[in-house]
Design a protein around this motif. Structure first.
Motif, PDB file in Angstrom:
ATOM      1  N   ALA A  33      37.090   5.027  17.719  1.00  0.00           N
ATOM      2  CA  ALA A  33      38.409   4.623  17.433  1.00  0.00           C
ATOM      3  C   ALA A  33      38.470   3.348  17.317  1.00  0.00           C
ATOM      4  O   ALA A  33      39.596   2.776  16.817  1.00  0.00           O
ATOM      5  N   LYS A  34      38.264   3.465  18.268  1.00  0.00           N
ATOM      6  CA  LYS A  34      38.600   1.073  18.476  1.00  0.00           C
ATOM      7  C   LYS A  34      37.844   0.686  17.476  1.00  0.00           C
ATOM      8  O   LYS A  34      38.619   0.239  17.511  1.00  0.00           O
ATOM      9  N   TRP A  35      36.880   0.893  17.487  1.00  0.00           N
ATOM     10  CA  TRP A  35      36.527   0.285  16.458  1.00  0.00           C
ATOM     11  C   TRP A  35      37.256   0.963  14.869  1.00  0.00           C
ATOM     12  O   TRP A  35      37.075  -0.746  13.765  1.00  0.00           O
ATOM     13  N   TYR A  36      36.762   1.370  14.699  1.00  0.00           N
ATOM     14  CA  TYR A  36      37.758   1.482  13.726  1.00  0.00           C
ATOM     15  C   TYR A  36      38.688   1.438  13.138  1.00  0.00           C
ATOM     16  O   TYR A  36      40.072   0.748  11.995  1.00  0.00           O
ATOM     17  N   SER A  37      40.148   0.991  14.606  1.00  0.00           N
ATOM     18  CA  SER A  37      41.251   0.593  14.496  1.00  0.00           C
ATOM     19  C   SER A  37      41.473  -1.012  14.224  1.00  0.00           C
ATOM     20  O   SER A  37      42.024  -1.694  13.396  1.00  0.00           O
ATOM     21  N   LYS A  38      39.999  -1.436  14.606  1.00  0.00           N
ATOM     22  CA  LYS A  38      39.444  -3.030  14.885  1.00  0.00           C
ATOM     23  C   LYS A  38      39.205  -3.686  12.995  1.00  0.00           C
ATOM     24  O   LYS A  38      40.045  -4.334  12.353  1.00  0.00           O
ATOM     25  N   PHE A  39      38.730  -2.128  12.267  1.00  0.00           N
ATOM     26  CA  PHE A  39      37.606  -2.385  11.211  1.00  0.00           C
ATOM     27  C   PHE A  39      39.159  -2.587   9.689  1.00  0.00           C
ATOM     28  O   PHE A  39      39.480  -3.170   9.479  1.00  0.00           O
ATOM     29  N   LYS A  40      40.401  -1.550  10.555  1.00  0.00           N
ATOM     30  CA  LYS A  40      41.473  -0.919   9.779  1.00  0.00           C
ATOM     31  C   LYS A  40      42.584  -2.083   9.829  1.00  0.00           C
ATOM     32  O   LYS A  40      42.582  -2.226   8.535  1.00  0.00           O
ATOM     33  N   ARG A  41      42.567  -2.446  11.074  1.00  0.00           N
ATOM     34  CA  ARG A  41      43.486  -4.114  10.933  1.00  0.00           C
ATOM     35  C   ARG A  41      42.667  -5.304  10.060  1.00  0.00           C
ATOM     36  O   ARG A  41      43.388  -5.696   9.654  1.00  0.00           O
ATOM     37  N   ALA A  42      41.621  -5.690  10.222  1.00  0.00           N
ATOM     38  CA  ALA A  42      41.280  -6.788   9.371  1.00  0.00           C
ATOM     39  C   ALA A  42      41.499  -6.602   8.589  1.00  0.00           C
ATOM     40  O   ALA A  42      41.096  -7.131   7.542  1.00  0.00           O
ATOM     41  N   ILE A  43      41.176  -5.352   7.567  1.00  0.00           N
ATOM     42  CA  ILE A  43      41.101  -5.073   5.793  1.00  0.00           C
ATOM     43  C   ILE A  43      42.869  -5.118   5.552  1.00  0.00           C
ATOM     44  O   ILE A  43      42.371  -6.098   4.641  1.00  0.00           O
ATOM     45  N   THR A  44      43.236  -4.537   6.812  1.00  0.00           N
ATOM     46  CA  THR A  44      45.175  -4.664   5.905  1.00  0.00           C
ATOM     47  C   THR A  44      45.404  -6.192   6.633  1.00  0.00           C
ATOM     48  O   THR A  44      46.549  -6.513   5.393  1.00  0.00           O
ATOM     49  N   SER A  45      44.793  -6.661   7.250  1.00  0.00           N
ATOM     50  CA  SER A  45      44.892  -8.655   7.349  1.00  0.00           C
ATOM     51  C   SER A  45      44.652  -9.078   5.978  1.00  0.00           C
ATOM     52  O   SER A  45      44.986  -9.840   5.707  1.00  0.00           O
ATOM     53  N   VAL A  46      43.462  -8.779   5.810  1.00  0.00           N
ATOM     54  CA  VAL A  46      42.873  -9.500   4.951  1.00  0.00           C
ATOM     55  C   VAL A  46      43.482  -9.326   3.380  1.00  0.00           C
ATOM     56  O   VAL A  46      44.318  -9.991   2.385  1.00  0.00           O
ATOM     57  N   GLN A  47      44.000  -7.696   2.954  1.00  0.00           N
ATOM     58  CA  GLN A  47      45.219  -7.326   1.716  1.00  0.00           C
ATOM     59  C   GLN A  47      45.954  -8.587   2.353  1.00  0.00           C
ATOM     60  O   GLN A  47      46.898  -8.609   0.989  1.00  0.00           O
ATOM     61  N   ASN A  48      46.956  -8.864   3.608  1.00  0.00           N
ATOM     62  CA  ASN A  48      47.923  -9.500   3.469  1.00  0.00           C
ATOM     63  C   ASN A  48      47.987 -10.588   3.142  1.00  0.00           C
ATOM     64  O   ASN A  48      49.067 -10.748   2.207  1.00  0.00           O
ATOM     65  N   ASP A  49      46.417 -11.078   3.895  1.00  0.00           N
ATOM     66  CA  ASP A  49      46.279 -12.239   3.353  1.00  0.00           C
ATOM     67  C   ASP A  49      46.634 -12.631   1.062  1.00  0.00           C
ATOM     68  O   ASP A  49      47.011 -13.898   1.096  1.00  0.00           O
ATOM     69  N   ILE A  50      45.769 -11.576   0.572  1.00  0.00           N
ATOM     70  CA  ILE A  50      45.934 -11.753  -0.399  1.00  0.00           C
ATOM     71  C   ILE A  50      47.396 -11.293  -1.397  1.00  0.00           C
ATOM     72  O   ILE A  50      47.534 -12.480  -1.983  1.00  0.00           O
ATOM     73  N   ASP A  51      47.503 -10.465  -1.084  1.00  0.00           N
ATOM     74  CA  ASP A  51      48.727 -10.689  -1.436  1.00  0.00           C
ATOM     75  C   ASP A  51      50.045 -11.845  -1.664  1.00  0.00           C
ATOM     76  O   ASP A  51      50.543 -11.475  -2.227  1.00  0.00           O
ATOM     77  N   ARG A  52      50.035 -12.332   0.063  1.00  0.00           N
ATOM     78  CA  ARG A  52      50.321 -13.669  -0.354  1.00  0.00           C
ATOM     79  C   ARG A  52      50.319 -14.939  -0.672  1.00  0.00           C
ATOM     80  O   ARG A  52      50.619 -15.264  -1.382  1.00  0.00           O
ATOM     81  N   GLU A  53      48.617 -15.166  -0.357  1.00  0.00           N
ATOM     82  CA  GLU A  53      48.243 -16.156  -1.649  1.00  0.00           C
ATOM     83  C   GLU A  53      48.956 -16.218  -3.088  1.00  0.00           C
ATOM     84  O   GLU A  53      49.126 -16.480  -3.740  1.00  0.00           O
ATOM     85  N   LEU A  54      48.879 -14.422  -3.736  1.00  0.00           N
ATOM     86  CA  LEU A  54      48.941 -13.865  -4.829  1.00  0.00           C
ATOM     87  C   LEU A  54      50.796 -14.223  -5.315  1.00  0.00           C
ATOM     88  O   LEU A  54      51.376 -15.036  -5.934  1.00  0.00           O
ATOM     89  N   ARG A  55      51.208 -14.396  -4.310  1.00  0.00           N
ATOM     90  CA  ARG A  55      53.309 -14.441  -4.806  1.00  0.00           C
ATOM     91  C   ARG A  55      52.791 -15.716  -4.765  1.00  0.00           C
ATOM     92  O   ARG A  55      54.197 -15.847  -5.356  1.00  0.00           O
ATOM     93  N   LEU A  56      52.970 -16.288  -3.282  1.00  0.00           N
ATOM     94  CA  LEU A  56      52.540 -17.629  -3.574  1.00  0.00           C
ATOM     95  C   LEU A  56      52.391 -18.951  -4.850  1.00  0.00           C
ATOM     96  O   LEU A  56      53.231 -19.716  -5.513  1.00  0.00           O
ATOM     97  N   SER A  57      51.067 -18.115  -5.294  1.00  0.00           N
ATOM     98  CA  SER A  57      50.618 -18.986  -6.895  1.00  0.00           C
ATOM     99  C   SER A  57      51.590 -18.231  -7.589  1.00  0.00           C
ATOM    100  O   SER A  57      52.468 -19.177  -8.447  1.00  0.00           O
ATOM    101  N   GLU A  58      52.067 -17.443  -7.920  1.00  0.00           N
ATOM    102  CA  GLU A  58      53.294 -17.211  -8.629  1.00  0.00           C
ATOM    103  C   GLU A  58      54.636 -18.253  -8.186  1.00  0.00           C
ATOM    104  O   GLU A  58      55.459 -18.196  -9.544  1.00  0.00           O
ATOM    105  N   PHE A  59      54.878 -18.052  -7.072  1.00  0.00           N
ATOM    106  CA  PHE A  59      56.606 -18.552  -6.867  1.00  0.00           C
ATOM    107  C   PHE A  59      55.653 -20.825  -7.893  1.00  0.00           C
ATOM    108  O   PHE A  59      56.648 -20.720  -7.884  1.00  0.00           O
TER     109      PHE A  59
END
Length: 155
Positions: A33-59
């Motif tokens: 469960a601990k490793w699953y939550s770390k994996f889930k947080r890492a994926i969420t963080s990568v998704q947020n970074d990608i979204d932020r970069e896309l918004r930044l490029s649109e801006f």
């Protein structure tokens, strides 16, 4: 994410219980469960970074478009300023020419508003004021005082 049903989880739990035993199973579940939550947080963080970069490029694209619009407006304003300066120079030249030609009551003046030629002798002060002519002072000469050369006919 993995499309695992309840029956598959039950089979996986039974196999884990047989392999690890009842003593190590809770510890292994916490570890997983601990490793699953770390994996889930890492994926969420990568998704947020990608979204932020896309918004930044649109801006950035929007900023570039706005900067182009601003530059176009600046060029239009500069063109209008140059046109106004040319008109000012033309008016100053006309004013200077008028000052030189004020001694001649039959001089022809050009008026900015009408773009027509009107002999100065036919203008009244009210008409000049209504037309907002270029001349700052008007000199109205009554027709009676103007001496027009008389024709002499020899018979």
């Amino acid at each position: 994410m993995l499309d695992i049903g309840f029956s598959e989880l039950l089979v996986f739990g039974i196999i884990a219980l047989l392999v690890l035993g009842p003593d190590k199973l809770p510890e292994a579940a916490r570890f997983a469960a601990k490793w699953y939550s770390k994996f889930k947080r890492a994926i969420t963080s990568v998704q947020n970074d990608i979204d932020r970069e896309l918004r930044l490029s649109e801006f950035r694209e929007q900023m570039q478009q706005e900067m182009q619009k601003i530059q176009e407006l600046e060029q239009k304003m500069q063109a209008q300023m140059q046109e106004l300066q040319q008109q000012k120079i033309a008016i100053e030249q006309e004013t200077h020419a008028e000052q030189l030609g004020q001694q001649n009551p039959f001089a022809t003046y050009y008026y900015h508003k009408l773009d027509t030629q009107v002999p100065y002798i036919y203008m009244s002060k009210n008409w000049l004021d209504q037309q907002s002519c270029i001349m700052t002072t008007s000199q109205i000469i009554p027709i009676e005082t103007v001496t027009i050369p008389k024709l002499k006919v020899a018979v």
